[in-house]
Design a protein around this motif. Structure first.
Motif, PDB file in Angstrom:
ATOM      1  N   TYR A  32       0.848  -1.267   0.164  1.00 10.66           N
ATOM      2  CA  TYR A  32      -0.041  -0.150  -0.010  1.00 10.66           C
ATOM      3  C   TYR A  32       0.832   1.367   0.008  1.00 10.66           C
ATOM      4  N   ALA A  33       2.123   1.155  -0.158  1.00  2.00           N
ATOM      5  CA  ALA A  33       2.831   2.149   0.052  1.00  2.00           C
ATOM      6  C   ALA A  33       4.237   1.903  -0.506  1.00  2.00           C
ATOM      7  N   SER A  50       8.351   9.101  -0.556  1.00  5.58           N
ATOM      8  CA  SER A  50       7.045   7.855  -0.571  1.00  5.58           C
ATOM      9  C   SER A  50       6.025   8.139  -1.010  1.00  5.58           C
ATOM     10  N   GLY A  52       1.710   6.620  -1.405  1.00 11.93           N
ATOM     11  CA  GLY A  52       0.717   5.698  -0.984  1.00 11.93           C
ATOM     12  C   GLY A  52      -0.210   5.386  -2.136  1.00 11.93           C
ATOM     13  N   TRP A  53      -0.545   4.699  -2.022  1.00  8.75           N
ATOM     14  CA  TRP A  53      -1.632   3.900  -3.123  1.00  8.75           C
ATOM     15  C   TRP A  53      -2.791   4.827  -3.267  1.00  8.75           C
ATOM     16  N   THR A  57       1.945  11.640  -1.448  1.00  9.09           N
ATOM     17  CA  THR A  57       3.356  11.681  -1.357  1.00  9.09           C
ATOM     18  C   THR A  57       3.940  12.517  -0.335  1.00  9.09           C
TER      19      THR A  57
END
Length: 120
Positions: A32-33, A50, A52-53, A57
């Motif tokens: 999921y990330a 990073s 996430g789905w 960001t």
């Protein structure tokens, strides 16, 4: 298990650009990330960016405005577009993922790393 393979590193002059990719395979359904980290010689590994789905960001202050993280869900691939590179960006870059089926509170799987070298 999830396997991560990074590509796209290399040698570039200051001011240049590189795009790193990270392909995930194996048990990817729980991911999921995705994050990017880097480690320069003699220094600790540090967070770079990073995603996430859901699309959220985050970036380290040192790369904001220069780096862009993205992902292609259909290809299970994440990207790190790096522009206006500086010599201090020289490091081994690693991608990592979080998976809900392992431990959602930490980066569970890591790639082998790809070297980025920026000459002045």
């Amino acid at each position: 298990q999830v396997q991560l393979v990074e590509n796209g590193g290399g040698l570039v002059q200051a001011g240049g650009s590189l795009r790193l990719s990270c392909v995930a395979s194996g048990r990817t359904v729980g991911i999921y990330a995705m994050g990017w980290f880097r480690q320069a010689p003699g220094k600790e590994r540090e967070f770079v960016a990073s995603i996430g789905w859901t699309g959220n960001t985050a970036y380290a202050d040192s790369v904001k405005g220069r780096f862009t993280i993205s992902r292609d869900g259909a290809k299970n691939t994440g990207y790190l577009q790096m522009n206006n590179l500086k010599p201090e960006d020289t490091a081994v870059y690693y991608c990592a993922v979080k998976s809900v089926v392992v431990n959602p509170n930490q980066w569970n799987y890591w790639g082998q790393g790809t070297q980025v070298t920026v000459s002045s």
